[in-house]
Design a protein around this motif. Structure first.
Motif, PDB file in Angstrom:
ATOM      1  N   ASN A  73       0.823  -1.207   0.000  1.00 28.33           N
ATOM      2  CA  ASN A  73       0.000   0.000   0.000  1.00 28.33           C
ATOM      3  C   ASN A  73       0.860   1.261   0.000  1.00 28.33           C
ATOM      4  O   ASN A  73       1.863   1.333   0.681  1.00 28.33           O
ATOM      5  N   HIS A  74       0.414   2.237  -0.786  1.00 32.86           N
ATOM      6  CA  HIS A  74       1.099   3.529  -0.827  1.00 32.86           C
ATOM      7  C   HIS A  74       0.062   4.631  -0.700  1.00 32.86           C
ATOM      8  O   HIS A  74      -0.984   4.577  -1.330  1.00 32.86           O
ATOM      9  N   SER A  75       0.385   5.643   0.104  1.00 38.38           N
ATOM     10  CA  SER A  75      -0.522   6.781   0.228  1.00 38.38           C
ATOM     11  C   SER A  75      -0.052   7.892  -0.711  1.00 38.38           C
ATOM     12  O   SER A  75       1.112   8.284  -0.703  1.00 38.38           O
ATOM     13  N   LEU A  76      -0.973   8.349  -1.529  1.00 42.00           N
ATOM     14  CA  LEU A  76      -0.636   9.411  -2.487  1.00 42.00           C
ATOM     15  C   LEU A  76      -1.403  10.674  -2.136  1.00 42.00           C
ATOM     16  O   LEU A  76      -2.631  10.658  -2.030  1.00 42.00           O
ATOM     17  N   SER A  77      -0.707  11.777  -1.958  1.00 45.94           N
ATOM     18  CA  SER A  77      -1.362  13.042  -1.585  1.00 45.94           C
ATOM     19  C   SER A  77      -2.174  13.587  -2.756  1.00 45.94           C
ATOM     20  O   SER A  77      -2.008  13.174  -3.907  1.00 45.94           O
ATOM     21  N   GLU A  78      -3.028  14.544  -2.453  1.00 49.04           N
ATOM     22  CA  GLU A  78      -3.889  15.130  -3.482  1.00 49.04           C
ATOM     23  C   GLU A  78      -3.071  15.642  -4.666  1.00 49.04           C
ATOM     24  O   GLU A  78      -3.403  15.408  -5.830  1.00 49.04           O
ATOM     25  N   LYS A  79      -1.977  16.331  -4.355  1.00 50.18           N
ATOM     26  CA  LYS A  79      -1.106  16.886  -5.409  1.00 50.18           C
ATOM     27  C   LYS A  79      -0.635  15.806  -6.375  1.00 50.18           C
ATOM     28  O   LYS A  79      -0.546  16.012  -7.584  1.00 50.18           O
ATOM     29  N   VAL A  80      -0.288  14.648  -5.784  1.00 50.93           N
ATOM     30  CA  VAL A  80       0.209  13.546  -6.604  1.00 50.93           C
ATOM     31  C   VAL A  80      -0.936  12.939  -7.411  1.00 50.93           C
ATOM     32  O   VAL A  80      -0.820  12.694  -8.616  1.00 50.93           O
ATOM     33  N   VAL A  81      -2.034  12.721  -6.719  1.00 52.84           N
ATOM     34  CA  VAL A  81      -3.196  12.084  -7.353  1.00 52.84           C
ATOM     35  C   VAL A  81      -3.626  12.859  -8.598  1.00 52.84           C
ATOM     36  O   VAL A  81      -3.964  12.273  -9.632  1.00 52.84           O
ATOM     37  N   ASP A  82      -3.559  14.194  -8.498  1.00 56.05           N
ATOM     38  CA  ASP A  82      -3.994  15.038  -9.617  1.00 56.05           C
ATOM     39  C   ASP A  82      -3.168  14.837 -10.887  1.00 56.05           C
ATOM     40  O   ASP A  82      -3.586  15.224 -11.970  1.00 56.05           O
ATOM     41  N   LYS A  83      -1.972  14.283 -10.723  1.00 62.24           N
ATOM     42  CA  LYS A  83      -1.084  14.139 -11.884  1.00 62.24           C
ATOM     43  C   LYS A  83      -1.262  12.798 -12.583  1.00 62.24           C
ATOM     44  O   LYS A  83      -0.669  12.556 -13.622  1.00 62.24           O
ATOM     45  N   ILE A  84      -2.029  11.897 -11.957  1.00 62.00           N
ATOM     46  CA  ILE A  84      -2.058  10.514 -12.441  1.00 62.00           C
ATOM     47  C   ILE A  84      -3.387  10.180 -13.119  1.00 62.00           C
ATOM     48  O   ILE A  84      -4.457  10.472 -12.602  1.00 62.00           O
ATOM     49  N   PHE A  85      -3.267   9.585 -14.277  1.00 62.42           N
ATOM     50  CA  PHE A  85      -4.448   9.177 -15.038  1.00 62.42           C
ATOM     51  C   PHE A  85      -4.338   7.701 -15.374  1.00 62.42           C
ATOM     52  O   PHE A  85      -3.251   7.184 -15.627  1.00 62.42           O
ATOM     53  N   VAL A  86      -5.506   7.030 -15.357  1.00 58.53           N
ATOM     54  CA  VAL A  86      -5.509   5.568 -15.481  1.00 58.53           C
ATOM     55  C   VAL A  86      -6.611   5.116 -16.434  1.00 58.53           C
ATOM     56  O   VAL A  86      -7.407   5.905 -16.917  1.00 58.53           O
ATOM     57  N   LYS A  87      -6.629   3.809 -16.701  1.00 58.24           N
ATOM     58  CA  LYS A  87      -7.807   3.232 -17.361  1.00 58.24           C
ATOM     59  C   LYS A  87      -8.230   1.996 -16.576  1.00 58.24           C
ATOM     60  O   LYS A  87      -7.431   1.412 -15.837  1.00 58.24           O
ATOM     61  N   GLU A  88      -9.483   1.633 -16.729  1.00 57.12           N
ATOM     62  CA  GLU A  88      -9.976   0.453 -16.030  1.00 57.12           C
ATOM     63  C   GLU A  88      -9.370  -0.790 -16.641  1.00 57.12           C
ATOM     64  O   GLU A  88      -9.109  -0.851 -17.832  1.00 57.12           O
ATOM     65  N   ILE A  89      -9.147  -1.777 -15.782  1.00 57.51           N
ATOM     66  CA  ILE A  89      -8.714  -3.066 -16.293  1.00 57.51           C
ATOM     67  C   ILE A  89      -9.932  -3.966 -16.350  1.00 57.51           C
ATOM     68  O   ILE A  89     -10.649  -4.127 -15.362  1.00 57.51           O
ATOM     69  N   GLU A  90     -10.182  -4.532 -17.526  1.00 56.47           N
ATOM     70  CA  GLU A  90     -11.330  -5.449 -17.657  1.00 56.47           C
ATOM     71  C   GLU A  90     -10.978  -6.762 -16.974  1.00 56.47           C
ATOM     72  O   GLU A  90      -9.999  -7.408 -17.335  1.00 56.47           O
ATOM     73  N   GLU A  91     -11.757  -7.112 -16.004  1.00 57.25           N
ATOM     74  CA  GLU A  91     -11.548  -8.413 -15.364  1.00 57.25           C
ATOM     75  C   GLU A  91     -12.650  -9.346 -15.839  1.00 57.25           C
ATOM     76  O   GLU A  91     -13.820  -8.990 -15.810  1.00 57.25           O
ATOM     77  N   ASP A  92     -12.283 -10.518 -16.247  1.00 59.10           N
ATOM     78  CA  ASP A  92     -13.317 -11.437 -16.687  1.00 59.10           C
ATOM     79  C   ASP A  92     -13.086 -12.844 -16.160  1.00 59.10           C
ATOM     80  O   ASP A  92     -12.272 -13.059 -15.275  1.00 59.10           O
TER      81      ASP A  92
END
Lengths: 222, 222
Positions: free
Chosen positions: B203-222
């Motif tokens: 586990n890692h805690s990411l501050s708001e400032k950090v979170v704002d810089k990160i963009f993701v996509k969903e992983i399809e789980e099947d």
DNA sequence: TTTGATTTTTAAGCATGCTTAAATATTATA
DNA sequence: TATAATATTTAAGCATGCTTAAAAATCAAA
């Protein structure tokens, strides 16, 4: 660090001063940099005030120790970039000069040292020009003989082709004359100062303009 | 081609306009470029006259088609240089930005295309930023989800870390969070907008400032 | 909706590095 | 050595891109 223009001045003073060991005249500098004499005069004052050149009105300029240090730094960047583009990016020799002319003013010590390392700390570029080290030291250079001072019938090794228009560069490439090529001086034509040399058993006539750019050393035959 | 300053303006307008899709205000631009509002106003007039931006007094600026073309060209140079320095010269991510910031203004199309070729025509840089092609086309981009919009318990893949101070860059490197890392959102703390994510079972805690810089996509789980 | 705060623009000024034209110094020649 | 040719410097002017200070427009809050 000086501006781009100042870096160019210092570099030009350095190379002009190498050719004949005298102070560099305002008009010579102006011709080299393709700007007016007036601009040179102005800049000479500024560089003098910065302690980068010695300057007496009407007597031309010479680099101080610090001016030379900077000139060698720019030269280092220029030659390393050229070599890098040729060796790594596969550009031709006649394609890299103009690029290096720009990059040399925008490259940190950190970056150029990395490039130097990548290339294995080369001492000469593909035309035999010495590359100053990180500490601003030029490699040991063999004594260069101007091709027009050579004797007929003697064999020489090409050590240096000084900065030339890309047309000449690609011409020499085509006839196979590179650094470390062995040549023999076959004939010297005094009416136009051209020289005929033998390279790989083929004769080539080199005009005065070309001859002036080529420096060699004697090959010891035993 | 515009001057260095103009190239910087166009690039900044482009990136600021990406963040929110509105016209870019004088003061936002001034802050980004770290120059006075007055200088921005002046330059806006000039770029307008050159047809590179649309500009109505007191209403901010937007790129024209031609302005955008140039902005993308600079961005292409910047990102290719960065990638090149990282991949070829082994520099670290946090060492290349400032170098690229300079080189991007002094690289011909010819040279940057050679670098592009050397790298195998990459579509994204190591932080997921798209690299415009030779023709100024951006690669197809998956839909980016801001990390702070993610749901607890869901798994995502990191696709983009937008331009960040080098400190953050090296921090993310140390915890092993790179482009294409898979993460799970463990907890969202609303009192400081920080997020706890699981990465490689840690586990890692990411501050708001950090979170704002990160963009993701969903992983399809099947 | 009016007033006060904020944002933006205009105006004046400065540094850099170039230009051309005129003045001055150097040099070469007769 | 005087004079003419050449080289160099000075002076004035211009473009770029910044600054600060003042004026003007826009926005926000009572």
């Amino acid at each position: 660090m000086p501006t781009i223009s100042k870096e160019d001045y210092l570099k030009s003073i350095y190379t002009l001063n190498l050719q004949d060991d005298k102070a560099v005249s305002t008009s010579n500098l102006a011709a080299k940099l393709e700007i007016s004499n007036a601009a040179i005069s102005e800049m000479s004052k500024k560089l003098y005030d910065l302690g980068l050149i010695s300057y007496e009105k009407y007597k031309g300029v010479e680099l101080t120790k610090e001016g030379k240090r900077i000139a060698l730094k720019i030269l280092r960047r220029h030659r390393l970039w050229e070599l890098f583009m040729i060796k790594v990016l596969n550009l031709n020799w006649d394609e890299v000069h103009d690029e290096a002319e720009k990059l040399e003013h925008h490259t940190s010590d950190f970056l150029i040292d990395k490039i130097d390392e990548y290339l294995g700390f080369p001492e000469f570029d593909p035309h035999g020009a010495p590359i100053p080290s990180k500490d601003g030291v030029l490699p040991e250079m063999p004594k260069l003989i101007p091709l027009n001072n050579c004797e007929i019938g003697r064999k020489y090794q090409v050590l240096r082709v000084v900065d030339s228009p890309s047309e000449l560069i690609s011409y020499l490439g085509r006839i196979g004359m590179n650094i470390h090529s062995n040549i023999e001086v076959v004939e010297k034509l005094s009416f136009d100062n051209s020289i005929i040399v033998m390279l790989d058993n083929v004769n080539h006539s080199l005009s005065e303009k070309v001859v002036d750019k080529i420096f060699v050393k004697e090959i010891e035959e035993d």
